[in-house]
Write a protein that holds these residues in place. Structure first.
Motif, PDB file in Angstrom:
ATOM      1  N   SER A  34       0.679  -1.018   0.033  1.00 43.87           N
ATOM      2  CA  SER A  34       0.078   0.097  -0.061  1.00 43.87           C
ATOM      3  C   SER A  34       0.916   1.300  -0.069  1.00 43.87           C
ATOM      4  O   SER A  34       2.118   1.120   0.211  1.00 43.87           O
ATOM      5  N   GLU A  36       0.767   5.463   1.169  1.00 48.75           N
ATOM      6  CA  GLU A  36      -0.119   6.656   1.716  1.00 48.75           C
ATOM      7  C   GLU A  36       0.813   7.945   1.488  1.00 48.75           C
ATOM      8  O   GLU A  36       2.045   7.875   1.920  1.00 48.75           O
ATOM      9  N   THR A 124      -0.568  -2.177  -5.068  1.00 47.89           N
ATOM     10  CA  THR A 124      -1.888  -2.662  -5.385  1.00 47.89           C
ATOM     11  C   THR A 124      -2.479  -1.612  -6.350  1.00 47.89           C
ATOM     12  O   THR A 124      -2.012  -0.428  -6.407  1.00 47.89           O
ATOM     13  N   ASP A 125      -3.575  -1.984  -7.108  1.00 45.58           N
ATOM     14  CA  ASP A 125      -3.910  -1.091  -7.988  1.00 45.58           C
ATOM     15  C   ASP A 125      -4.633   0.384  -7.424  1.00 45.58           C
ATOM     16  O   ASP A 125      -4.239   1.401  -8.129  1.00 45.58           O
ATOM     17  N   GLU A 126      -5.239   0.222  -6.337  1.00 45.35           N
ATOM     18  CA  GLU A 126      -5.573   1.416  -5.779  1.00 45.35           C
ATOM     19  C   GLU A 126      -4.563   2.372  -5.104  1.00 45.35           C
ATOM     20  O   GLU A 126      -4.420   3.425  -5.309  1.00 45.35           O
ATOM     21  N   SER A 127      -3.489   1.477  -4.562  1.00 49.48           N
ATOM     22  CA  SER A 127      -2.445   2.485  -4.073  1.00 49.48           C
ATOM     23  C   SER A 127      -1.485   2.844  -5.100  1.00 49.48           C
ATOM     24  O   SER A 127      -0.898   4.237  -5.075  1.00 49.48           O
ATOM     25  N   TYR A 128      -1.598   2.426  -6.216  1.00 46.95           N
ATOM     26  CA  TYR A 128      -0.547   2.752  -7.448  1.00 46.95           C
ATOM     27  C   TYR A 128      -1.203   4.056  -7.937  1.00 46.95           C
ATOM     28  O   TYR A 128      -0.425   4.839  -8.400  1.00 46.95           O
ATOM     29  N   GLN A 129      -2.721   4.131  -7.675  1.00 48.37           N
ATOM     30  CA  GLN A 129      -3.217   5.354  -8.391  1.00 48.37           C
ATOM     31  C   GLN A 129      -2.950   6.384  -7.441  1.00 48.37           C
ATOM     32  O   GLN A 129      -2.613   7.468  -7.908  1.00 48.37           O
ATOM     33  N   VAL A 130      -3.015   6.153  -6.156  1.00 45.51           N
ATOM     34  CA  VAL A 130      -2.452   7.290  -5.174  1.00 45.51           C
ATOM     35  C   VAL A 130      -1.174   7.700  -5.347  1.00 45.51           C
ATOM     36  O   VAL A 130      -0.667   8.936  -5.374  1.00 45.51           O
ATOM     37  N   GLU A 133      -0.561   9.813  -8.634  1.00 45.18           N
ATOM     38  CA  GLU A 133      -1.141  11.219  -8.328  1.00 45.18           C
ATOM     39  C   GLU A 133      -0.128  11.792  -7.721  1.00 45.18           C
ATOM     40  O   GLU A 133       0.032  13.222  -7.808  1.00 45.18           O
TER      41      GLU A 133
END
Length: 410
Positions: A34, A36, A124-130, A133
């Motif tokens: 993940s 952050e 993860t896909d979601e963490s990579y997007q964060v 960005e």
């Protein structure tokens, strides 16, 4: 002989366990970690140690984060892929509007999302997007105009170099362009800045001759030592075939622009000391021209500008025989290396004037010289303003073409 139920289409107990383990391992390998994003990038330490250049109501600053700072900002090791984040701040205190061109720093710089993509498999896909960005948000936005009274800051992602970044910041506006050159040390590797400080202190207690007239300059350059020597000064070795005129901060960027970087080489001696600085050309993709440059600050100034005398040579066979070995045979035709470097620096867009003077006061090379040369040394005058090829001026001294014609008629 026993068989599991795999033979008749259904997994047995052992097969079920194996399948479950495989699925768990597959899930673990695909899950990624993940990410952050930090609430805010702390630019304070970077701003405090940044190198700054100001002119025309514009101030530019640059600093390189330490590996620890970069890790805390981006959450990954950018050096793993040869990426160097460079922090920039550009303040517009004037009245014109302009844009920043990152290609001036590194023509092969990385777009933010391009650099972030290298780490896609680590999240993860979601963490990579964060993560992507955050990478984009931390970068310096070069797509918008920098308006009067505005200050922007952020990172540019360039190819990693060592030991010092020669940062060239190009700004372009309507009917205007500006270039700001900075020597920015990498944390813990400030060889170039140490060399600059050492050069400035060489003649603190010795007289320096300041020359105003071009004809006096010519005579003074011809009177400089003809050649390098051994440590005892009892031999004449390679001719000193290049002179550059300009402040160190004006000379380093043109050489850096043409990919010359500080490198340690075998010592040679002039003025009773070994070279003050040495450099070689570098290239990321192909073997570069293997020219070796050794430089000595001379006890002369021209209209307040320091004068540096150099010896330029290359190994016999050029890039096809160049190795990392310290001693190699020198290409006997020394004028090839000299002329190559002169032509190279013409494209630096900082060369204001070119001339040639005799390197040998007696007009001849040493009798036992193992090289050939026309006996001239090139003289290059640099400026901190952009100069096009058509704007380059010439000292009215020796003409290189005359010496080439003489050589052909012999």
């Amino acid at each position: 002989m026993t068989h599991s139920r795999l033979a008749d289409g259904g997994p047995g107990k052992a097969g079920q366990v194996t399948a479950a383990i495989c699925l768990l391992l597959l899930a673990a390998s695909c899950a990624g970690s993940s990410f952050e994003a930090p609430a805010q990038v702390n630019e304070g330490p970077l701003r405090e140690r940044a190198v700054t250049n100001s002119k025309e109501n514009i101030r530019v600053s640059a600093a390189v984060p330490t590996p620890e700072e970069a890790q805390s900002i981006f959450g990954v090791d950018l050096g793993e892929h040869g990426i160097q984040p460079l922090w920039l701040e550009i303040s517009n205190h004037g009245e014109r509007r302009f844009v920043f061109l990152p290609a001036g720093i590194d023509p092969e710089y990385f777009a933010p999302l391009e650099a972030a993509y290298l780490y896609e498999d680590e999240f993860t896909d979601e963490s990579y997007q964060v993560f992507a960005e955050h990478f984009d948000a931390a970068s310096l936005d070069h797509r918008s105009l920098i308006l009067p009274g505005e200050t922007i800051s952020g990172f540019v992602y360039i190819n990693k170099v060592d030991p010092t970044l020669i940062v060239e910041i190009d700004l372009v506006g309507e009917n205007w362009s500006g270039r700001f050159d900075l020597l920015v040390p990498l944390p813990g590797t400030d060889h170039t800045l140490q060399a600059v400080a050492a050069l400035r202190g060489i003649y603190d207690e010795s007289p320096i001759v300041d020359i105003e007239d071009e004809e006096e300059l010519r005579k003074a350059l011809e009177a400089l030592p003809c050649c390098t020597s051994n440590m005892m000064g009892t031999s004449q070795d390679l001719p000193l075939n290049l002179v550059v005129i300009g402040e160190i901060a004006d000379i380093a960027p043109p050489f850096g622009r043409r990919q010359y970087r500080y490198r340690v080489v075998e010592p040679a001696y002039v003025f009773g000391r070994q070279q003050d600085f040495s450099a070689k050309k570098t290239s990321r993709w192909i073997a570069p021209q293997p020219h070796v440059i050794r430089a000595w600050l001379a006890p002369l100034r021209f209209r307040g500008q320091p004068i540096t005398i150099m010896q330029v040579s290359m190994p016999s066979g050029g890039r096809f025989t160049a190795t990392t070995e310290s001693k190699q045979p020198i290409e006997p035709d020394l004028d090839i290396a000299r002329n190559d470097v002169v032509q190279d620096l013409i494209y630096s867009q900082s060369l204001a004037k070119i001339g040639f003077v005799k390197a040998f006061a007696r007009g001849a090379t040493p009798d036992d010289a193992a090289y050939q040369t026309d006996g001239l040394r090139a003289v290059l005058l640099f400026t901190d303003e952009p100069v096009s090829l058509a704007e380059i001026d010439f000292f009215d001294w020796e003409r290189l073409v005359d010496y080439q014609r003489k050589a052909k008629t012999k």
